[in-house]
Design an enzyme around this catalytic site. Sequence first.
Site, PDB file in Angstrom:
ATOM      1  N   ASP A 129       3.939   1.142  12.373  1.00 54.44           N
ATOM      2  CA  ASP A 129       2.882   0.089  12.240  1.00 54.44           C
ATOM      3  C   ASP A 129       2.164  -1.514  11.958  1.00 54.44           C
ATOM      4  O   ASP A 129       2.193  -1.683  11.648  1.00 54.44           O
ATOM      5  CB  ASP A 129       2.740   0.132  10.295  1.00 54.44           C
ATOM      6  CG  ASP A 129       2.926   1.236   9.613  1.00 54.44           C
ATOM      7  OD1 ASP A 129       3.412   2.030   8.747  1.00 54.44           O
ATOM      8  OD2 ASP A 129       2.492   2.269  10.452  1.00 54.44           O
ATOM      9  N   CYS A 151      -5.847  12.136  12.426  1.00 52.51           N
ATOM     10  CA  CYS A 151      -6.871  10.817  12.095  1.00 52.51           C
ATOM     11  C   CYS A 151      -6.794   9.624  13.738  1.00 52.51           C
ATOM     12  O   CYS A 151      -7.195  10.735  14.682  1.00 52.51           O
ATOM     13  CB  CYS A 151      -5.447   9.557  11.642  1.00 52.51           C
ATOM     14  SG  CYS A 151      -4.355   9.476  12.635  1.00 52.51           S
ATOM     15  N   ARG A 192      -9.031  -0.714   4.266  1.00 47.65           N
ATOM     16  CA  ARG A 192      -7.840   0.071   3.369  1.00 47.65           C
ATOM     17  C   ARG A 192      -6.382  -0.143   3.381  1.00 47.65           C
ATOM     18  O   ARG A 192      -6.040   0.256   2.645  1.00 47.65           O
ATOM     19  CB  ARG A 192      -7.572   1.608   4.604  1.00 47.65           C
ATOM     20  CG  ARG A 192      -9.286   2.149   4.686  1.00 47.65           C
ATOM     21  CD  ARG A 192      -8.669   3.330   5.711  1.00 47.65           C
ATOM     22  NE  ARG A 192      -7.802   4.758   4.770  1.00 47.65           N
ATOM     23  CZ  ARG A 192      -6.927   5.370   5.492  1.00 47.65           C
ATOM     24  NH1 ARG A 192      -6.983   5.360   6.704  1.00 47.65           N
ATOM     25  NH2 ARG A 192      -6.082   5.964   5.404  1.00 47.65           N
ATOM     26  N   ARG A 217      -1.378  14.893  12.703  1.00 44.27           N
ATOM     27  CA  ARG A 217      -0.088  14.366  11.823  1.00 44.27           C
ATOM     28  C   ARG A 217      -0.609  15.069  10.948  1.00 44.27           C
ATOM     29  O   ARG A 217      -0.715  15.751  10.130  1.00 44.27           O
ATOM     30  CB  ARG A 217      -0.870  13.035  11.477  1.00 44.27           C
ATOM     31  CG  ARG A 217      -1.528  11.833  12.123  1.00 44.27           C
ATOM     32  CD  ARG A 217      -1.652  10.548  11.572  1.00 44.27           C
ATOM     33  NE  ARG A 217      -0.574  10.362  10.409  1.00 44.27           N
ATOM     34  CZ  ARG A 217      -0.540   9.031   9.813  1.00 44.27           C
ATOM     35  NH1 ARG A 217      -1.812   8.644   9.425  1.00 44.27           N
ATOM     36  NH2 ARG A 217      -0.071   8.756   8.627  1.00 44.27           N
ATOM     37  N   LYS A 255       1.242  -1.217   0.339  1.00 42.50           N
ATOM     38  CA  LYS A 255       0.064  -0.109   0.070  1.00 42.50           C
ATOM     39  C   LYS A 255       1.063   1.161  -0.235  1.00 42.50           C
ATOM     40  O   LYS A 255       0.391   2.308  -0.338  1.00 42.50           O
ATOM     41  CB  LYS A 255      -0.474   0.414   1.096  1.00 42.50           C
ATOM     42  CG  LYS A 255      -1.572   1.542   1.635  1.00 42.50           C
ATOM     43  CD  LYS A 255      -2.399   1.270   2.565  1.00 42.50           C
ATOM     44  CE  LYS A 255      -1.860   1.728   3.888  1.00 42.50           C
ATOM     45  NZ  LYS A 255      -1.377   3.049   4.653  1.00 42.50           N
ATOM     46  N   ASN A 256       2.283   1.191   0.795  1.00 45.26           N
ATOM     47  CA  ASN A 256       2.801   2.295   1.172  1.00 45.26           C
ATOM     48  C   ASN A 256       3.871   2.711   0.242  1.00 45.26           C
ATOM     49  O   ASN A 256       4.594   3.680  -0.214  1.00 45.26           O
ATOM     50  CB  ASN A 256       2.856   2.533   2.014  1.00 45.26           C
ATOM     51  CG  ASN A 256       1.942   2.585   3.667  1.00 45.26           C
ATOM     52  OD1 ASN A 256       0.852   2.885   3.336  1.00 45.26           O
ATOM     53  ND2 ASN A 256       2.744   2.854   4.742  1.00 45.26           N
TER      54      ASN A 256
HETATM   55  C1  EPZ Z   1       4.173   6.707   6.562  1.00 41.16           C
HETATM   56  O1  EPZ Z   1       2.713   8.002   6.732  1.00 41.16           O
HETATM   57  C2  EPZ Z   1       2.604   5.572   5.887  1.00 41.16           C
HETATM   58  N1  EPZ Z   1       1.735   6.014   5.700  1.00 41.16           N
HETATM   59  C3  EPZ Z   1       2.127   4.766   7.357  1.00 41.16           C
HETATM   60  O2  EPZ Z   1       1.874   4.216   7.412  1.00 41.16           O
HETATM   61  C4  EPZ Z   1       3.578   4.947   8.986  1.00 41.16           C
HETATM   62  O3  EPZ Z   1       3.147   4.862   9.830  1.00 41.16           O
HETATM   63  C5  EPZ Z   1       4.452   6.331   8.772  1.00 41.16           C
HETATM   64  O4  EPZ Z   1       4.871   6.756   7.449  1.00 41.16           O
HETATM   65  C6  EPZ Z   1       5.950   5.635   9.746  1.00 41.16           C
HETATM   66  O5  EPZ Z   1       7.023   5.472   8.687  1.00 41.16           O
HETATM   67  C7  EPZ Z   1       2.078   5.354   4.125  1.00 41.16           C
HETATM   68  O6  EPZ Z   1       3.496   5.195   3.911  1.00 41.16           O
HETATM   69  C8  EPZ Z   1       0.923   6.186   3.202  1.00 41.16           C
HETATM   70  P1  EPZ Z   1       5.812  10.698   8.357  1.00 41.16           P
HETATM   71  P2  EPZ Z   1       3.604   9.321   6.812  1.00 41.16           P
HETATM   72  O7  EPZ Z   1       5.390  11.900   7.941  1.00 41.16           O
HETATM   73  O8  EPZ Z   1       4.704   9.612   5.477  1.00 41.16           O
HETATM   74  C9  EPZ Z   1       5.729  13.231  11.952  1.00 41.16           C
HETATM   75  C10 EPZ Z   1       0.130   2.480   7.392  1.00 41.16           C
HETATM   76  O9  EPZ Z   1      -0.796   2.207   8.777  1.00 41.16           O
HETATM   77  N2  EPZ Z   1       5.371  14.730  11.099  1.00 41.16           N
HETATM   78  O10 EPZ Z   1       7.247   9.403   8.502  1.00 41.16           O
HETATM   79  O11 EPZ Z   1       2.844  10.189   6.750  1.00 41.16           O
HETATM   80  C11 EPZ Z   1       5.312  12.462  11.845  1.00 41.16           C
HETATM   81  O12 EPZ Z   1       3.559  12.931  12.805  1.00 41.16           O
HETATM   82  C12 EPZ Z   1       0.520   3.603   7.576  1.00 41.16           C
HETATM   83  O13 EPZ Z   1       0.363   1.751   6.527  1.00 41.16           O
HETATM   84  C13 EPZ Z   1       5.577  15.811  11.333  1.00 41.16           C
HETATM   85  O14 EPZ Z   1       6.151  16.428  12.332  1.00 41.16           O
HETATM   86  O15 EPZ Z   1       4.700   9.566   8.176  1.00 41.16           O
HETATM   87  C14 EPZ Z   1       5.415  11.391  12.366  1.00 41.16           C
HETATM   88  O16 EPZ Z   1       5.363  11.767  14.217  1.00 41.16           O
HETATM   89  C15 EPZ Z   1      -0.511   4.840   9.343  1.00 41.16           C
HETATM   90  N3  EPZ Z   1       5.627  16.891  10.312  1.00 41.16           N
HETATM   91  C16 EPZ Z   1       6.308  10.935  12.002  1.00 41.16           C
HETATM   92  O17 EPZ Z   1       6.901  12.199  11.537  1.00 41.16           O
HETATM   93  C17 EPZ Z   1       5.581  16.316   9.036  1.00 41.16           C
HETATM   94  O18 EPZ Z   1       5.274  17.349   7.701  1.00 41.16           O
HETATM   95  C18 EPZ Z   1       6.386  10.237  10.689  1.00 41.16           C
HETATM   96  O19 EPZ Z   1       5.483  10.262  10.214  1.00 41.16           O
HETATM   97  C19 EPZ Z   1       6.072  15.234   8.852  1.00 41.16           C
HETATM   98  C20 EPZ Z   1       5.853  13.946  10.119  1.00 41.16           C
END
Ligand code: EPZ
Length: 421
Positions: free
Chosen positions: A305, A116, A397, A121, A22-23
């Site tokens: 995850d 979420c 999803r 987020r 998915k990701n």
């Molecule tokens: C990706 O989400 C994945 N989704 C998530 O999987 C996964 O949990 C996450 O990466 C972490 O591995 C997809 O790839 C579609 P991040 P993403 O930006 O990109 C903070 C699932 O179940 N952050 O790596 O949204 C954020 O709050 C989903 O498949 C900021 O502060 O995650 C978090 O604490 C759930 N500012 C950390 O970074 C930003 O602009 C990591 O988030 C962006 C992120």
Amino acid sequence: MDKFVVYGGKPLSGKVRISGAKNAVLPIMAASLLAPGSYRIRNAPHLRDTFTMLEVLRATGVTGEIEDNVLELDTTNCNNPFAPYELVKQMRASFYVLGPLLARFGEARVSLPGGCAWGPRPVDLHIKGMRLLGAEIELDKGYVVAKAKKLKGTLINLDITSVGATGNVMMAAVLADGETVIENAAREPEIVQLARFLKKMGAEIEGEGTGTIRIRGVGSLSPVDVDVIPDRIEAATFLLAGAMIGEGVIVEGLDVDHLTLFLSKLREAGVNFEVKSKSEVVISRPERLRAVNITTAPYPGFPTDMQAQWMAAMSIADGSSVILEEVYKDRFTHVPELIRLGADIVLDNNVAIVRGVKELQGAQVMSTDIRASASLILAGLVARGRTDIYRIYHIERGYERIDEKLRAIGAEIIREEAEVI
Ligand code: EPZ
């Protein structure tokens, strides 16, 4: 709304094939906006999120269909750099279209994603990256309005290692003037595949998979085909099902190189499994799982995850384990539901102490997000009696036909019309 009814205690055995990630497919779909033409994306999973991203692309003028795990996209007539709230609020990954739309059209209007189940987020790092690339960004009525005649390469240091921000910035930078360096970049296999997809389109990128990614902007890109990598989180989920109640579960079509730390944690927990090849693992439960601590971290650390699913396994382990969630500090909506099943869990901020119990008891529980749902299914597979899992639209999803795949290896799991609760 449907629910899953699971009758626990049935040992699992036989073959289960892992679907495309998915990701990985979601950012690849967004990247197709960068160059007009036809794309064939094979091994694409049939998921609610894939369909949502397809709707987001269609809203920009893209045409596309998915059939038998082959996604055909035609981005020739893409002419509307706009991602509406009603779609982006369904799936945060819709925000991935910001970079490609800005790079192709010089402008974009993309709704801010909502929060979420486990809290806000933010997308501040995505916006910081676009601004550093020279875009003018305003927030207008819940939308990010971005404008840039031509993006200019620069150094971007991501304060937090963000998968989404790394992908979005990379997609914006491939058509920028000059070189962009992303420091503290995400190393996830899905980001590596995105970089390789972009390179096949003609982008100049190096360092994917490390913390420093260098992108040299090019004039244009071309559409290409791709085979989506296996879903490492689905694979880990089925491996854990095998570790909890398997008697010879054969997990096929995975990539063990994406699961190094997870597999070492399974060994620590006393699980006997055999890596038959890079894409096949045979797994059975031990007498009783040993309690093993985890701390979630960006790849190659323990994936956030898989935190909820690991907690389900530790709920029946021999001993106490500490689960430290360092990526999303409040990602614990599954805890009260596991407690309803008889788990002994104490939560203190982003630390969960799990004291293993001999047996869980079936109950009515509620899904709150994709991975929490998977955790409840795993718990239901081992609980005594019947477990009703409500709001299963969450799990659809991110897991392709999970009930069918589980039934095929011996689980008693039935989808039923749910009384509204
Ligand atoms: C990706 O989400 C994945 N989704 C998530 O999987 C996964 O949990 C996450 O990466 C972490 O591995 C997809 O790839 C579609 P991040 P993403 O930006 O990109 C903070 C699932 O179940 N952050 O790596 O949204 C954020 O709050 C989903 O498949 C900021 O502060 O995650 C978090 O604490 C759930 N500012 C950390 O970074 C930003 O602009 C990591 O988030 C962006 C992120």
